[in-house]
Design a protein around this motif. Structure first.
Motif, PDB file in Angstrom:
ATOM      1  N   GLY A   1     -12.635   0.608  -3.694  1.00 30.10           N
ATOM      2  CA  GLY A   1     -12.088   1.926  -3.427  1.00 30.10           C
ATOM      3  C   GLY A   1     -12.940   2.722  -2.465  1.00 30.10           C
ATOM      4  O   GLY A   1     -13.895   2.216  -1.870  1.00 30.10           O
TER       5      GLY A   1
ATOM      6  N   ILE B   1      -8.625  -2.784 -10.840  1.00 24.42           N
ATOM      7  CA  ILE B   1      -9.035  -1.982  -9.688  1.00 24.42           C
ATOM      8  C   ILE B   1     -10.403  -2.506  -9.260  1.00 24.42           C
ATOM      9  O   ILE B   1     -11.374  -2.422 -10.008  1.00 24.42           O
ATOM     10  CB  ILE B   1      -9.092  -0.493 -10.055  1.00 24.42           C
ATOM     11  CG1 ILE B   1      -7.694  -0.008 -10.469  1.00 24.42           C
ATOM     12  CG2 ILE B   1      -9.622   0.333  -8.882  1.00 24.42           C
ATOM     13  CD1 ILE B   1      -7.665   1.376 -11.070  1.00 24.42           C
TER      14      ILE B   1
ATOM     15  N   MET C   1      -5.742   5.922 -14.598  1.00 28.87           N
ATOM     16  CA  MET C   1      -5.578   4.767 -13.706  1.00 28.87           C
ATOM     17  C   MET C   1      -6.077   3.488 -14.362  1.00 28.87           C
ATOM     18  O   MET C   1      -5.424   2.444 -14.317  1.00 28.87           O
ATOM     19  CB  MET C   1      -6.315   4.999 -12.392  1.00 28.87           C
ATOM     20  CG  MET C   1      -5.751   6.117 -11.548  1.00 28.87           C
ATOM     21  SD  MET C   1      -6.655   6.378  -9.999  1.00 28.87           S
ATOM     22  CE  MET C   1      -6.077   4.960  -9.045  1.00 28.87           C
TER      23      MET C   1
ATOM     24  N   VAL D   1      -1.117   3.840  -9.671  1.00 27.43           N
ATOM     25  CA  VAL D   1      -1.178   2.461 -10.162  1.00 27.43           C
ATOM     26  C   VAL D   1       0.223   1.892 -10.337  1.00 27.43           C
ATOM     27  O   VAL D   1       0.526   0.787  -9.872  1.00 27.43           O
ATOM     28  CB  VAL D   1      -1.964   2.394 -11.492  1.00 27.43           C
ATOM     29  CG1 VAL D   1      -1.835   1.002 -12.126  1.00 27.43           C
ATOM     30  CG2 VAL D   1      -3.432   2.712 -11.242  1.00 27.43           C
TER      31      VAL D   1
ATOM     32  N   THR E   1      -3.318   3.812  -3.046  1.00 26.12           N
ATOM     33  CA  THR E   1      -3.577   2.529  -3.697  1.00 26.12           C
ATOM     34  C   THR E   1      -2.962   1.403  -2.877  1.00 26.12           C
ATOM     35  O   THR E   1      -1.901   1.555  -2.275  1.00 26.12           O
ATOM     36  CB  THR E   1      -2.986   2.476  -5.121  1.00 26.12           C
ATOM     37  OG1 THR E   1      -1.653   2.983  -5.101  1.00 26.12           O
ATOM     38  CG2 THR E   1      -3.822   3.272  -6.093  1.00 26.12           C
TER      39      THR E   1
ATOM     40  N   LEU F   1      -6.097  -4.221  -7.342  1.00 21.14           N
ATOM     41  CA  LEU F   1      -5.752  -2.945  -6.721  1.00 21.14           C
ATOM     42  C   LEU F   1      -6.985  -2.337  -6.074  1.00 21.14           C
ATOM     43  O   LEU F   1      -8.114  -2.524  -6.536  1.00 21.14           O
ATOM     44  CB  LEU F   1      -5.224  -1.954  -7.764  1.00 21.14           C
ATOM     45  CG  LEU F   1      -4.032  -2.372  -8.624  1.00 21.14           C
ATOM     46  CD1 LEU F   1      -3.771  -1.314  -9.686  1.00 21.14           C
ATOM     47  CD2 LEU F   1      -2.803  -2.579  -7.771  1.00 21.14           C
ATOM     48  N   SER F   2      -6.760  -1.592  -5.000  1.00 23.35           N
ATOM     49  CA  SER F   2      -7.795  -0.720  -4.449  1.00 23.35           C
ATOM     50  C   SER F   2      -7.338   0.720  -4.626  1.00 23.35           C
ATOM     51  O   SER F   2      -6.139   0.990  -4.755  1.00 23.35           O
ATOM     52  CB  SER F   2      -8.038  -1.007  -2.966  1.00 23.35           C
ATOM     53  OG  SER F   2      -6.957  -0.531  -2.172  1.00 23.35           O
ATOM     54  N   ALA F   3      -8.273   1.638  -4.638  1.00 25.63           N
ATOM     55  CA  ALA F   3      -7.938   3.057  -4.833  1.00 25.63           C
ATOM     56  C   ALA F   3      -8.828   3.907  -3.940  1.00 25.63           C
ATOM     57  O   ALA F   3     -10.054   3.834  -4.029  1.00 25.63           O
ATOM     58  CB  ALA F   3      -8.129   3.453  -6.296  1.00 25.63           C
TER      59      ALA F   3
ATOM     60  N   THR G   1       0.847  -1.199   0.000  1.00 25.67           N
ATOM     61  CA  THR G   1       0.000   0.000   0.000  1.00 25.67           C
ATOM     62  C   THR G   1       0.878   1.243   0.000  1.00 25.67           C
ATOM     63  O   THR G   1       1.995   1.228   0.528  1.00 25.67           O
ATOM     64  CB  THR G   1      -0.956   0.009   1.219  1.00 25.67           C
ATOM     65  OG1 THR G   1      -1.933   1.042   1.042  1.00 25.67           O
ATOM     66  CG2 THR G   1      -0.209   0.238   2.518  1.00 25.67           C
TER      67      THR G   1
END
Length: 349
Positions: A140, A137, A126, A87, A157, A104-106, A67
């Motif tokens: 989020g 992704i 992104m 990213v 992220t 991925l998280s955002a 992270t």
């Protein structure tokens, strides 16, 4: 018109974020759906991502998780933007550990008054970079803060990937005689951000090296399976990455100033401002250590890819004073390349 290609009517009013867009009501839902989830997530997504991958079922596979938060100023610059960096940063942190990025998280901290169009460009950037890197992704969050409490938008992220069985790319694996390689020129990102801020009336065509490096790492490992370790040279530049690796391996690392790949423009900026290019940030450059008998194959594999066209050998590990990095200078002497104290340029990623 086919339903699948019909453009959805705009739900957002005006052209900027207001505090109402963080209040939990319809305005917030419209912001999230129109700017974020319509791009990142399928309709009907829940508050959590539910993930499966065949890679996790392979005996001996390991889960990798990282992270990072991004506060670059300005949020858009030649070669990238805060979304692309967010990213690439997560993907590259996974890749240099040998992991194949998957999810991925955002999370976004948005300042009141931020333009909707800026957010749309960041989100599109992104999504494009995530697809290029082979990641998705999948979840989020958004928060809106008062005007002056942030700088337009900050992004955090997190990334999840899988390390295949038998792969171990920790810096402590480096051995005396191992060769240090970089995939490209140094300092482009830091110099780009400095010029983009406009504080010092610098005129330059330098662009950030911001790019995902997962494919490059996999290409190297295919021909140099005994690659010891890798580190992306972000904040603190290649000097900080090398110091971290020397300390972890309890070895001395020697680099050659004549071998360092630097653009004349970056050298010029550093000379004018009294900066050391070894400490300038990169966002698409890594340092690899490989056994000497695999170095040529690793270099060739990198040079076959756009991300590694300027790959070169810059030094080697050796027995000596543990945790020390030294550089043989243009004049044949040696100087210590110490760990950076403080930050040459704040808010660069």
């Amino acid at each position: 018109m086919n339903m699948s290609t019909r453009v959805k009517p705009a739900r957002l009013r005006g052209d900027r974020v207001t505090m109402a867009h963080g209040g939990g009501g319809k305005a917030m839902r419209d912001l999230i759906e129109e700017i974020f989830t319509d791009v990142f997530l399928p309709p009907g997504s829940e508050d959590q991502a539910r993930l499966t991958s065949d890679a996790l079922r392979v005996p001996g596979a390991q889960l990798a998780f990282t992270t990072d938060s991004f506060v670059v100023s300005p949020p858009e610059f030649p070669g990238g933007d805060i979304g692309k960096i967010a990213v690439c940063g997560a993907v590259n942190d996974l890749a240099v550990g040998g992991a194949k990025p998957l999810w991925l998280s955002a999370a976004f901290i948005i300042e009141e008054g931020c333009e909707f169009d800026l957010l749309r460009r960041i989100v599109a950037s992104m999504q494009a970079e995530a697809e290029k890197a082979g990641a998705r992704i999948v979840t989020g969050d958004t928060k809106v803060v008062e005007r002056g409490a942030a700088d337009k938008v900050f992004v955090t992220t997190s990334g999840v990937g899988v390390i295949p069985p038998g792969r171990d790319m920790r810096a402590e694996n480096i051995r005396p005689g191992d060769v240090a390689l970089v995939n490209g020129v140094l300092g482009d990102h830091g110099a780009t951000i400095l010029a983009a801020r406009g504080d010092m009336a610098l005129s330059t065509d330098i662009r950030s090296d911001c790019q995902s490096l997962g494919a490059l790492v996999e290409a190297v490992l295919a021909v140099a399976p005994n690659t010891r370790a890798a580190r992306d040279a972000t904040r603190g530049g290649v000097a900080s990455a090398l110091n971290e690796m020397a300390e972890a391996a309890a070895l001395e690392i020697e680099i050659d100033e004549t071998a360092l790949p630097l653009r004349p423009e970056v050298k010029g900026v550093c000379e004018v401002l009294g900066l050391d290019p070894l400490y300038l940030a990169n966002e698409g450059t890594l340092v690899l250590f490989v056994p000497p008998d695999e170095a040529e194959a690793a270099l060739a594999a990198m040079k076959d890819l756009e991300a590694g066209r300027r790959a070169t050998m810059i030094g080697k590990a050796r027995s000596g004073r543990a945790g020390r990095v030294v550089m043989t200078t243009l004049f044949g002497g040696q100087r210590l390349v110490d760990t950076l104290v403080g930050e040459q340029l704040p808010r660069i990623c």
